[in-house]
Scaffold this motif. Sequence first.
Motif, PDB file in Angstrom:
ATOM      1  N   CYS A   1       0.801  -1.223   0.000  1.00  0.00           N
ATOM      2  CA  CYS A   1       0.000   0.000   0.000  1.00  0.00           C
ATOM      3  C   CYS A   1       0.839   1.281   0.000  1.00  0.00           C
ATOM      4  O   CYS A   1       0.277   2.377  -0.106  1.00  0.00           O
ATOM      5  CB  CYS A   1      -0.928   0.015   1.217  1.00  0.00           C
ATOM      6  SG  CYS A   1      -2.222  -1.243   1.171  1.00  0.00           S
TER       7      CYS A   1
ATOM      8  N   PHE B   1       0.324   6.688   0.097  1.00  0.00           N
ATOM      9  CA  PHE B   1      -0.422   5.526   0.556  1.00  0.00           C
ATOM     10  C   PHE B   1      -1.519   5.213  -0.453  1.00  0.00           C
ATOM     11  O   PHE B   1      -2.239   6.106  -0.894  1.00  0.00           O
ATOM     12  CB  PHE B   1      -1.050   5.796   1.929  1.00  0.00           C
ATOM     13  CG  PHE B   1      -1.805   4.622   2.491  1.00  0.00           C
ATOM     14  CD1 PHE B   1      -1.129   3.550   3.056  1.00  0.00           C
ATOM     15  CD2 PHE B   1      -3.193   4.585   2.450  1.00  0.00           C
ATOM     16  CE1 PHE B   1      -1.818   2.461   3.580  1.00  0.00           C
ATOM     17  CE2 PHE B   1      -3.891   3.507   2.968  1.00  0.00           C
ATOM     18  CZ  PHE B   1      -3.202   2.441   3.529  1.00  0.00           C
TER      19      PHE B   1
ATOM     20  N   THR C   1      -4.741   2.563  -1.194  1.00  0.00           N
ATOM     21  CA  THR C   1      -5.578   1.525  -0.617  1.00  0.00           C
ATOM     22  C   THR C   1      -5.805   0.391  -1.600  1.00  0.00           C
ATOM     23  O   THR C   1      -5.804   0.585  -2.815  1.00  0.00           O
ATOM     24  CB  THR C   1      -6.939   2.096  -0.185  1.00  0.00           C
ATOM     25  OG1 THR C   1      -7.538   2.758  -1.298  1.00  0.00           O
ATOM     26  CG2 THR C   1      -6.760   3.062   0.960  1.00  0.00           C
TER      27      THR C   1
ATOM     28  N   ALA D   1      -7.412  -1.725   4.516  1.00  0.00           N
ATOM     29  CA  ALA D   1      -5.955  -1.685   4.605  1.00  0.00           C
ATOM     30  C   ALA D   1      -5.438  -1.165   5.938  1.00  0.00           C
ATOM     31  O   ALA D   1      -4.251  -1.318   6.228  1.00  0.00           O
ATOM     32  CB  ALA D   1      -5.396  -0.822   3.482  1.00  0.00           C
ATOM     33  N   LEU D   2      -6.299  -0.570   6.764  1.00  0.00           N
ATOM     34  CA  LEU D   2      -5.829   0.074   7.988  1.00  0.00           C
ATOM     35  C   LEU D   2      -6.543  -0.443   9.228  1.00  0.00           C
ATOM     36  O   LEU D   2      -6.796   0.294  10.172  1.00  0.00           O
ATOM     37  CB  LEU D   2      -5.994   1.591   7.878  1.00  0.00           C
ATOM     38  CG  LEU D   2      -5.078   2.290   6.877  1.00  0.00           C
ATOM     39  CD1 LEU D   2      -5.446   3.749   6.740  1.00  0.00           C
ATOM     40  CD2 LEU D   2      -3.613   2.136   7.269  1.00  0.00           C
TER      41      LEU D   2
ATOM     42  N   CYS E   1      -2.323  -4.174  10.539  1.00  0.00           N
ATOM     43  CA  CYS E   1      -1.266  -3.253  10.954  1.00  0.00           C
ATOM     44  C   CYS E   1       0.119  -3.847  10.717  1.00  0.00           C
ATOM     45  O   CYS E   1       1.027  -3.177  10.215  1.00  0.00           O
ATOM     46  CB  CYS E   1      -1.449  -2.894  12.426  1.00  0.00           C
ATOM     47  SG  CYS E   1      -0.258  -1.695  13.048  1.00  0.00           S
TER      48      CYS E   1
ATOM     49  N   ARG F   1       1.120  -3.634   7.051  1.00  0.00           N
ATOM     50  CA  ARG F   1       1.546  -2.289   6.644  1.00  0.00           C
ATOM     51  C   ARG F   1       2.946  -1.978   7.165  1.00  0.00           C
ATOM     52  O   ARG F   1       3.753  -1.355   6.472  1.00  0.00           O
ATOM     53  CB  ARG F   1       0.544  -1.235   7.167  1.00  0.00           C
ATOM     54  CG  ARG F   1      -0.908  -1.411   6.735  1.00  0.00           C
ATOM     55  CD  ARG F   1      -1.115  -1.182   5.236  1.00  0.00           C
ATOM     56  NE  ARG F   1      -0.808  -2.353   4.444  1.00  0.00           N
ATOM     57  CZ  ARG F   1      -1.637  -3.382   4.292  1.00  0.00           C
ATOM     58  NH1 ARG F   1      -2.805  -3.403   4.906  1.00  0.00           N
ATOM     59  NH2 ARG F   1      -1.289  -4.403   3.516  1.00  0.00           N
TER      60      ARG F   1
ATOM     61  N   GLU G   1       5.435  -3.635   4.977  1.00  0.00           N
ATOM     62  CA  GLU G   1       5.585  -2.918   3.710  1.00  0.00           C
ATOM     63  C   GLU G   1       6.454  -1.675   3.884  1.00  0.00           C
ATOM     64  O   GLU G   1       7.331  -1.398   3.047  1.00  0.00           O
ATOM     65  CB  GLU G   1       4.203  -2.535   3.177  1.00  0.00           C
ATOM     66  CG  GLU G   1       3.379  -3.730   2.743  1.00  0.00           C
ATOM     67  CD  GLU G   1       1.905  -3.412   2.537  1.00  0.00           C
ATOM     68  OE1 GLU G   1       1.165  -4.332   2.157  1.00  0.00           O
ATOM     69  OE2 GLU G   1       1.508  -2.244   2.758  1.00  0.00           O
TER      70      GLU G   1
ATOM     71  N   TYR H   1      -3.841   5.065  11.050  1.00  0.00           N
ATOM     72  CA  TYR H   1      -2.714   5.386  10.165  1.00  0.00           C
ATOM     73  C   TYR H   1      -1.511   5.872  10.972  1.00  0.00           C
ATOM     74  O   TYR H   1      -0.371   5.470  10.724  1.00  0.00           O
ATOM     75  CB  TYR H   1      -3.144   6.458   9.166  1.00  0.00           C
ATOM     76  CG  TYR H   1      -2.179   6.684   8.024  1.00  0.00           C
ATOM     77  CD1 TYR H   1      -1.928   5.690   7.083  1.00  0.00           C
ATOM     78  CD2 TYR H   1      -1.545   7.916   7.861  1.00  0.00           C
ATOM     79  CE1 TYR H   1      -1.059   5.909   6.019  1.00  0.00           C
ATOM     80  CE2 TYR H   1      -0.678   8.145   6.794  1.00  0.00           C
ATOM     81  CZ  TYR H   1      -0.441   7.139   5.876  1.00  0.00           C
ATOM     82  OH  TYR H   1       0.425   7.356   4.827  1.00  0.00           O
TER      83      TYR H   1
END
Length: 226
Positions: A81, A96, A98, A104-105, A110, A113, A116, A146
Amino acid sequence: MRFAKRVAELSGTPFRETVGSHTNLYVRLAMGQFFDASDPEWQQYVEGLLGASDQAAWTHRVHLQRLRFHSGPVPARAEGCFSYEAIGERCVRLHFHTDVSKAALTRETCSDRLRELASLFAYLKASSPDGMKVVGASWLYNLHCYRRLFPGRYLASLRPIEHPYQRMPLWGQFLRRDRTVRPEAARCFLAGLARAKSLLELSRCFPLNVQTTTAPATWFYDHLSL
C-alpha cells in the motif's frame, strides 16, 4: 465543481479560474502534476465545461477520453500500500494507496503495513545517499489507524497546512478505498457549502485538514529497526 462554484460566488473570481485553482481536476484528467492555466488541453476542457448543459457529464467524458494517460504521482518504488516518489536527489514523498479488495488500515492488517514500510525503507536506505529526507502530506495523519504506523518523532513534527485544493491529500477523505464517495462526509460537506458566507467558512467545510512534515529518513530506519 460545486466547491469551485461557491468559491467563485463568494470571491468574485470567475469560475473558469476557480475550477483550476480549487479542485483536483487538472491532475485527475491527467494533464500534469502541477496546474498550468495556459495548458491548451486544459483551456479546451474549460471551454467545453462552460458551454456544457451537464458539466459533470462533460467532465466524465473528457476523463474517459484521457484514461490512456497517467494521472497522479509516478512512484520510484512501491511496496504493498506504500510507495514513494523522488522529489530531488535527497528527498522522497511518501504515498499511501488503498487496496480495493480489503480494508488496509485495520488492527489486523497493521503488521502487514509495517512490513511494507520496512521493505520500502530498507530499499531506500540501501539505494540512496546519506541525509535523505521524507515528505509526508495527507488527511490520513488525523486517523489513529494510520498514525500508529509511524515513528513518534515523525508524528510530533506534523503540522496542519492551508488546504492544498489542487491535490488528492485533501480530496481523498471523501472517497472509500474503491473510489466511491463516502455519503455522510459528502452530505455534510455539501450542506456546509450551502451555508457558507465567506471563503473562511468554505475552508471549514472539509472534515479533516491536511498535515505535513519533512523528516529525516533515519527516523524511519530506527523505527523499523533497519
